[in-house]
Design a protein around this motif. Structure first.
Motif, PDB file in Angstrom:
ATOM      1  N   TYR A  43      38.250  29.853  16.350  1.00 30.09           N
ATOM      2  CA  TYR A  43      39.328  28.883  16.547  1.00 30.09           C
ATOM      3  C   TYR A  43      39.658  28.228  15.208  1.00 30.09           C
ATOM      4  O   TYR A  43      38.769  27.866  14.441  1.00 30.09           O
ATOM      5  N   GLU A  44      40.935  28.072  14.954  1.00 22.87           N
ATOM      6  CA  GLU A  44      41.381  27.458  13.711  1.00 22.87           C
ATOM      7  C   GLU A  44      41.254  25.939  13.798  1.00 22.87           C
ATOM      8  O   GLU A  44      41.819  25.309  14.693  1.00 22.87           O
ATOM      9  N   VAL A  45      40.509  25.377  12.856  1.00 27.48           N
ATOM     10  CA  VAL A  45      40.318  23.929  12.797  1.00 27.48           C
ATOM     11  C   VAL A  45      41.230  23.324  11.736  1.00 27.48           C
ATOM     12  O   VAL A  45      41.844  22.287  11.948  1.00 27.48           O
ATOM     13  N   ARG A  54      53.550  28.358   9.965  1.00 25.19           N
ATOM     14  CA  ARG A  54      54.304  27.111  10.079  1.00 25.19           C
ATOM     15  C   ARG A  54      54.558  26.819  11.560  1.00 25.19           C
ATOM     16  O   ARG A  54      55.058  27.660  12.294  1.00 25.19           O
ATOM     17  N   GLY A  55      54.196  25.624  12.000  1.00 22.68           N
ATOM     18  CA  GLY A  55      54.398  25.220  13.388  1.00 22.68           C
ATOM     19  C   GLY A  55      53.381  25.790  14.362  1.00 22.68           C
ATOM     20  O   GLY A  55      53.533  25.632  15.571  1.00 22.68           O
ATOM     21  N   CYS A  56      52.336  26.444  13.858  1.00 24.05           N
ATOM     22  CA  CYS A  56      51.316  27.039  14.737  1.00 24.05           C
ATOM     23  C   CYS A  56      50.282  26.004  15.170  1.00 24.05           C
ATOM     24  O   CYS A  56      49.819  25.202  14.363  1.00 24.05           O
ATOM     25  N   ASN A  57      49.925  26.069  16.434  1.00 25.95           N
ATOM     26  CA  ASN A  57      48.864  25.241  17.004  1.00 25.95           C
ATOM     27  C   ASN A  57      47.985  26.130  17.862  1.00 25.95           C
ATOM     28  O   ASN A  57      48.381  27.226  18.252  1.00 25.95           O
ATOM     29  N   ALA A  58      46.783  25.629  18.168  1.00 25.37           N
ATOM     30  CA  ALA A  58      45.837  26.349  19.022  1.00 25.37           C
ATOM     31  C   ALA A  58      45.611  27.774  18.519  1.00 25.37           C
ATOM     32  O   ALA A  58      45.610  28.730  19.276  1.00 25.37           O
ATOM     33  N   SER A  80      53.508  23.603  19.899  1.00 20.00           N
ATOM     34  CA  SER A  80      52.512  22.811  20.627  1.00 20.00           C
ATOM     35  C   SER A  80      51.460  23.772  21.176  1.00 20.00           C
ATOM     36  O   SER A  80      51.693  24.983  21.218  1.00 20.00           O
ATOM     37  N   PRO A  81      50.318  23.254  21.632  1.00 21.25           N
ATOM     38  CA  PRO A  81      49.297  24.141  22.199  1.00 21.25           C
ATOM     39  C   PRO A  81      49.776  24.919  23.427  1.00 21.25           C
ATOM     40  O   PRO A  81      49.168  25.922  23.794  1.00 21.25           O
ATOM     41  N   LEU A 173      46.939  21.290  16.111  1.00 19.64           N
ATOM     42  CA  LEU A 173      46.409  20.878  17.404  1.00 19.64           C
ATOM     43  C   LEU A 173      45.586  22.001  18.006  1.00 19.64           C
ATOM     44  O   LEU A 173      45.997  23.171  17.987  1.00 19.64           O
ATOM     45  N   PRO A 174      44.417  21.673  18.579  1.00 15.09           N
ATOM     46  CA  PRO A 174      43.594  22.705  19.202  1.00 15.09           C
ATOM     47  C   PRO A 174      44.095  23.065  20.598  1.00 15.09           C
ATOM     48  O   PRO A 174      44.962  22.378  21.156  1.00 15.09           O
TER      49      PRO A 174
END
Length: 177
Positions: A43-45, A54-58, A80-81, A173-174
């Protein structure tokens, strides 16, 4: 002569300090990792900014052993996630069989390739620091969706110790629950 050398060294040090990632480019991979430690979901922290994410979450990265290398599927949700899923597939092979800490990854059927180094790995705490060989890109990855705050702070301190500007880090965001 010695005065000229001192001036040249001082100028080189000032230039290196002014260039983003210059000191980080001198960071070296860990002496050795067990390849089994790379397998599974990461998981990316945190990451240094890059256009692709760009704009990537979770964000996640799934490593599966495949012959002499790995099949890697990287994914994130845009905005968003819960946003739309984006995926990229890659093939990774060990570029240094002595350390197992350098990987040559190819994307888009081999059209794009990049070398990635594992700069630190803390198996007992479930995280690793992965960066491009030139220090331009970096990721803090965890085997759990969220790292405890104290462990995350330790990992970020290690990133700083490796010469990266932690003020540039993004903390996407995770994944939710």
């Amino acid at each position: 002569m010695q005065k000229r050398l001192t001036v040249i060294l001082a100028a080189a040090a000032a230039l290196a300090a002014a260039l983003p990632g210059a000191a980080a480019a001198m960071a070296q991979p860990v002496p050795h990792i067990e390849l089994t430690k790379m397998m599974g979901r990461w998981y990316e922290v945190a990451r240094l900014p890059n256009m692709t994410q760009r704009g990537c979450n979770a964000g996640t990265s799934d490593w599966v052993r495949n012959g002499d290398g790995f099949s890697v599927v990287q994914a994130c949700h845009r905005g968003s996630p819960d946003g739309p899923l984006s995926e990229w597939k890659a093939r990774a092979r060990v570029a240094d069989p002595v350390s197992n800490a350098k990987f040559k990854m190819s994307f888009f059927g081999g059209l794009v390739s990049q070398e990635y180094w594992v700069l630190d790995q803390r198996s007992d705490e479930g995280w690793l620091i992965l960066a491009t060989h030139d220090g331009k890109y970096l990721w803090l990855m965890s085997q759990k969706p969220v790292l405890p705050v104290a462990i995350r702070n330790e990992a970020v301190a290690r990133i700083k110790q490796l010469g990266f500007d932690i003020g540039r880090l993004e903390f996407p965001l995770p994944a939710r629950g």
